[in-house]
Scaffold this active site. Structure first.
Site, PDB file in Angstrom:
ATOM      1  N   ALA A 290      13.627 -39.993  10.075  1.00  0.00           N
ATOM      2  CA  ALA A 290      13.771 -39.059  11.193  1.00  0.00           C
ATOM      3  C   ALA A 290      12.673 -37.998  11.155  1.00  0.00           C
ATOM      4  O   ALA A 290      12.082 -37.669  12.182  1.00  0.00           O
ATOM      5  CB  ALA A 290      15.158 -38.407  11.159  1.00  0.00           C
TER       6      ALA A 290
ATOM      7  N   LEU B 292      17.039 -39.975   6.818  1.00  0.00           N
ATOM      8  CA  LEU B 292      16.498 -38.635   7.047  1.00  0.00           C
ATOM      9  C   LEU B 292      14.965 -38.649   6.965  1.00  0.00           C
ATOM     10  O   LEU B 292      14.289 -38.045   7.799  1.00  0.00           O
ATOM     11  CB  LEU B 292      17.086 -37.659   6.022  1.00  0.00           C
ATOM     12  CG  LEU B 292      16.864 -36.178   6.341  1.00  0.00           C
ATOM     13  CD1 LEU B 292      17.589 -35.784   7.609  1.00  0.00           C
ATOM     14  CD2 LEU B 292      17.321 -35.308   5.177  1.00  0.00           C
TER      15      LEU B 292
ATOM     16  N   ALA C  10      18.204 -52.175  -4.286  1.00  0.00           N
ATOM     17  CA  ALA C  10      18.491 -53.606  -4.177  1.00  0.00           C
ATOM     18  C   ALA C  10      19.552 -53.824  -3.107  1.00  0.00           C
ATOM     19  O   ALA C  10      20.164 -52.877  -2.610  1.00  0.00           O
ATOM     20  CB  ALA C  10      18.955 -54.161  -5.521  1.00  0.00           C
TER      21      ALA C  10
ATOM     22  N   ARG D 266      15.142 -30.093 -12.510  1.00  0.00           N
ATOM     23  CA  ARG D 266      15.547 -30.130 -13.911  1.00  0.00           C
ATOM     24  C   ARG D 266      14.399 -30.532 -14.826  1.00  0.00           C
ATOM     25  O   ARG D 266      13.475 -31.241 -14.420  1.00  0.00           O
ATOM     26  CB  ARG D 266      16.696 -31.134 -14.097  1.00  0.00           C
ATOM     27  CG  ARG D 266      17.944 -30.792 -13.303  1.00  0.00           C
ATOM     28  CD  ARG D 266      19.110 -31.725 -13.590  1.00  0.00           C
ATOM     29  NE  ARG D 266      18.877 -33.109 -13.203  1.00  0.00           N
ATOM     30  CZ  ARG D 266      18.999 -33.589 -11.962  1.00  0.00           C
ATOM     31  NH1 ARG D 266      19.341 -32.791 -10.962  1.00  0.00           N
ATOM     32  NH2 ARG D 266      18.784 -34.863 -11.715  1.00  0.00           N
TER      33      ARG D 266
ATOM     34  N   GLU E 104      14.262 -35.054   0.501  1.00  0.00           N
ATOM     35  CA  GLU E 104      14.452 -35.971  -0.628  1.00  0.00           C
ATOM     36  C   GLU E 104      15.161 -37.258  -0.251  1.00  0.00           C
ATOM     37  O   GLU E 104      15.256 -38.168  -1.063  1.00  0.00           O
ATOM     38  CB  GLU E 104      15.286 -35.272  -1.702  1.00  0.00           C
ATOM     39  CG  GLU E 104      14.477 -34.456  -2.640  1.00  0.00           C
ATOM     40  CD  GLU E 104      14.101 -35.241  -3.900  1.00  0.00           C
ATOM     41  OE1 GLU E 104      14.458 -36.415  -4.020  1.00  0.00           O
ATOM     42  OE2 GLU E 104      13.436 -34.650  -4.748  1.00  0.00           O
TER      43      GLU E 104
ATOM     44  N   GLU F  92       0.833  -1.205   0.000  1.00  0.00           N
ATOM     45  CA  GLU F  92       0.000   0.000   0.000  1.00  0.00           C
ATOM     46  C   GLU F  92       0.863   1.249   0.000  1.00  0.00           C
ATOM     47  O   GLU F  92       0.598   2.219  -0.730  1.00  0.00           O
ATOM     48  CB  GLU F  92      -0.900   0.044   1.247  1.00  0.00           C
ATOM     49  CG  GLU F  92      -1.743  -1.182   1.495  1.00  0.00           C
ATOM     50  CD  GLU F  92      -1.019  -2.224   2.341  1.00  0.00           C
ATOM     51  OE1 GLU F  92       0.186  -2.456   2.114  1.00  0.00           O
ATOM     52  OE2 GLU F  92      -1.675  -2.798   3.231  1.00  0.00           O
TER      53      GLU F  92
ATOM     54  N   CYS G  83       0.295   0.261   7.961  1.00  0.00           N
ATOM     55  CA  CYS G  83      -0.274   0.676   6.678  1.00  0.00           C
ATOM     56  C   CYS G  83      -1.636   1.316   6.873  1.00  0.00           C
ATOM     57  O   CYS G  83      -2.018   2.218   6.115  1.00  0.00           O
ATOM     58  CB  CYS G  83      -0.403  -0.514   5.747  1.00  0.00           C
ATOM     59  SG  CYS G  83       1.205  -1.134   5.261  1.00  0.00           S
TER      60      CYS G  83
ATOM     61  N   GLY H 146      18.184 -39.518   2.339  1.00  0.00           N
ATOM     62  CA  GLY H 146      17.667 -40.851   2.063  1.00  0.00           C
ATOM     63  C   GLY H 146      16.759 -41.369   3.161  1.00  0.00           C
ATOM     64  O   GLY H 146      16.180 -40.596   3.927  1.00  0.00           O
ATOM     65  N   PRO H 147      16.681 -42.701   3.246  1.00  0.00           N
ATOM     66  CA  PRO H 147      15.806 -43.355   4.213  1.00  0.00           C
ATOM     67  C   PRO H 147      16.010 -42.895   5.659  1.00  0.00           C
ATOM     68  O   PRO H 147      15.046 -42.742   6.410  1.00  0.00           O
ATOM     69  CB  PRO H 147      16.176 -44.829   4.046  1.00  0.00           C
ATOM     70  CG  PRO H 147      16.623 -44.943   2.623  1.00  0.00           C
ATOM     71  CD  PRO H 147      17.358 -43.667   2.346  1.00  0.00           C
TER      72      PRO H 147
END
Lengths: 404, 404
Positions: free
Chosen positions: B277, B274, B165, B209, B269, B54, B87, B271-272
């Site tokens: 957790a 994190l 795997a 990406r 993202e 404003e 404002c 891994g397992p």
């Protein structure tokens, strides 16, 4: 082209076929029509050792009455001699003028009936209602090809692949809709298989039940695989069908023996060790994975070692459907064909005697015996459609259409 | 009721708001209309320390020109004094006759502007395009409530819950459509978080990406959590945004610090370890589980210990959607509210200074420094919208609307 009377008769023959048992032989129905299209006789196959459907129907006619008639049959009349002679010959000798059948005989040994009939001057028409007839004998035909029953491996898991929490508790991971679906599918199987570990820890009834807990009409034969003993008061021993116990880890041999008993479709219910073994051996035709919207973490995995060491060996699946069952998600899948995957075949299709257990096949112990007592050494083949399988009875001869 | 000119002006104000950065302050746009409905001035908020929308718009008018005008604003004019005055007061002093705004200010500290305007005789209308305005500041408002960014935990797994795997190979468990989806969602996040273990083993770029590998326009700030060092030539160090390294396992403290940097939405993202957790601590607001139609078995689990000991503690999920991405299936879910679940709040909403890291919060190391060098002891708050965050710059003051 089939006449309206023949189309009606085929519909009737398909219904008659269902009266026969699923077992070593296919379910087949037959109707004999007069030249005017009137129904003269009906028949169906009552299982191994009994007359084939065409012969059953012909037997109800007076001598000579079949002359000039039309036989409507759900499966190509057989061309081989088992306990009974070839049906093609019986029809020719009875003077039947025309044969309308639905499905070509899928076995090498019994096929050729149509050709034999035509060679004898009988008018033959094939393919009427072929897909319905094929569905009816699908599992039997698959067993002729593979030498073993169709195997469905089912498990329920959390989204992260656990069958239970770390302390072993697992009750109601999935919801009522998923459980109902499991019971309906159990009722469609000829046998339901569990490992001794699961039988000991969960004491499952291995019955197919309605939502109210009552038993469904169709009940699979309970089969327990593994080397641990099952308690005398285990729930599975109160199953309406007498359980089979296989004290072995040789799944191929178990399946061969189940095939020899006419069990065409088996449902592997658990636990993780057994499911993993079926996958490792390449013996799963269909997978039913019920995924609950829950995370558990921890060590109680729905699958253990399935023989995959590297990502290149991953068991790719072809997913047939993904459906919601209440809050749960059912993946119906089959293993995608992969190079190097173990072949699911356990017997040669041209093998003359698929009815008997293969040499070296384990002999199940009958449930009534003490667990430690040695089992009978003769493989016993029984018709699973009988309410009380007589596991100690001498093996009845079979005129399985795959017989040479 | 809003006039056609006011509706047009609100549409314009929403577009203007988007020109401002996501950060410590909300994105806000404003348009000043003459009594005849002509646009006299436009403004938007350019981030902490700069004029509110404003005031930005009013500043473009000649003295006295605002008298009798209408201000159209996407958020309720504030009623508190930070770096700038309220404002509401600025509008009153400028002689604005009418204020049309979309969304009530969701913070306790800044709310009350409408009341103040009305008390001064200004005609106030609220709620025009409120849902669009709410969507625009959704993440910012959530951060005001919770004191931490919105956390999405994402992983890809086989149907049986494995991330790889047994030998650790995992490339392309999921297919191109799933990977494209992940990158599009990364681009919508303000930060992307990985553990040091994953950074060491997989060397991920942590960029968003396109399918051809080119960088998308929006890039999340890469954040690496854990006590292992990251190699000097790790791919993450070549990220277009300077990475933040937190040598800690205290996720609450990390999130508090990220919030203080204006990072409203983070994407965990892997891994397992994190992911587990975040779930264990009750810090996941949204889960994205990409399930590939493949079985792996073995020991490389997508989730490990998430703090569930017994089935009663199972982390129930509310599944928002299940969608097919090529052969893969994406479960979008959020943890169902459960009694006894850890509260996701890490700061009090009435807390006067959420802009600065909480005492005891870890201080990230700037990427350019040697990993072993001690980090600056002053928490540094930066505006993530700048291309090159200056982690060593003195903390700029913030006029966050949550300030007292």
């Amino acid at each position: 082209m089939a006449s309206a009377a023949e189309i009606d008769a085929m519909r009737r023959a398909l219904l008659l076929a269902r009266r026969g048992p699923r077992g070593l032989n296919p379910q087949v129905g037959a109707v004999i029509l007069s030249p005017a299209g009137d129904v003269l006789a009906e028949g169906f196959h009552r299982g191994a050792g009994t007359p084939h459907a065409e012969v059953d129907a012909l037997s109800k006619l007076a001598p000579g009455e079949a002359r000039g008639t039309t036989a409507v049959v759900t499966l190509e009349p057989c061309n081989h001699t088992g306990r009974t002679g070839p049906c093609a010959v019986a029809l020719i000798e009875a003077g039947v003028a025309r044969v309308v059948y639905a499905l070509d005989d899928p076995t090498d040994a019994a096929a050729g009936g149509a050709e034999r009939l035509r060679a004898a001057g009988v008018d033959v028409e094939a393919g009427l209602a072929a897909s319905e007839a094929a569905a009816l004998v699908h599992d039997w035909a698959a067993l002729q090809r593979t030498g073993r029953p169709h195997v469905t491996v089912k498990w329920a898991q959390s989204l992260d692949g656990r069958a239970a929490a770390d302390d072993g508790t697992s009750q109601w991971i999935t919801g009522p809709a998923a459980r109902r679906d499991v019971h309906a599918r159990r009722a469609e199987a000829d046998a339901i298989i569990a490992g001794t570990g699961t039988v000991r820890s969960d004491d499952p009834a291995l019955t197919a039940r309605a939502a109210d807990g009552s038993l469904l009409e169709a009940q699979p034969v309970p089969v327990v695989i593994g080397e641990s003993d099952t308690a005398p008061d285990a729930a599975v021993r109160r199953h309406p069908r007498e359980p089979l116990f296989y004290a072995t880890h040789d799944l191929h041999a178990v399946l061969t023996d189940l095939a020899a008993r006419g069990l065409q479709r088996v449902f592997v219910e658990g636990g993780p060790t057994l499911a993993s073994a079926f996958l490792r051996e390449g013996l799963a035709d269909e997978l039913l994975v019920y995924v609950a919207p829950v995370l558990l973490g921890g060590s109680r995995l729905a699958l253990g070692d399935i023989g995959v060491a590297s990502i290149a060996d991953a068991r790719r699946l072809t997913v047939a459907s993904i459906q919601q069952l209440g809050d749960d998600t059912l993946f119906v899948a089959r293993p995608a064909a992969a190079p190097g995957a173990p072949t699911p075949r356990v017997a040669d299709p041209g093998e003359p005697t698929p009815r008997a257990a293969a040499p070296g096949a384990p002999t199940p112990r009958a449930a009534a015996r003490p667990a430690a007592q040695p089992a009978a050494t003769e493989p016993a083949a029984t018709e699973p459609a009988t309410a009380e399988p007589a596991f100690t009875a001498p093996a009845p001869a079979s005129d399985n259409r795959g017989d040479a």
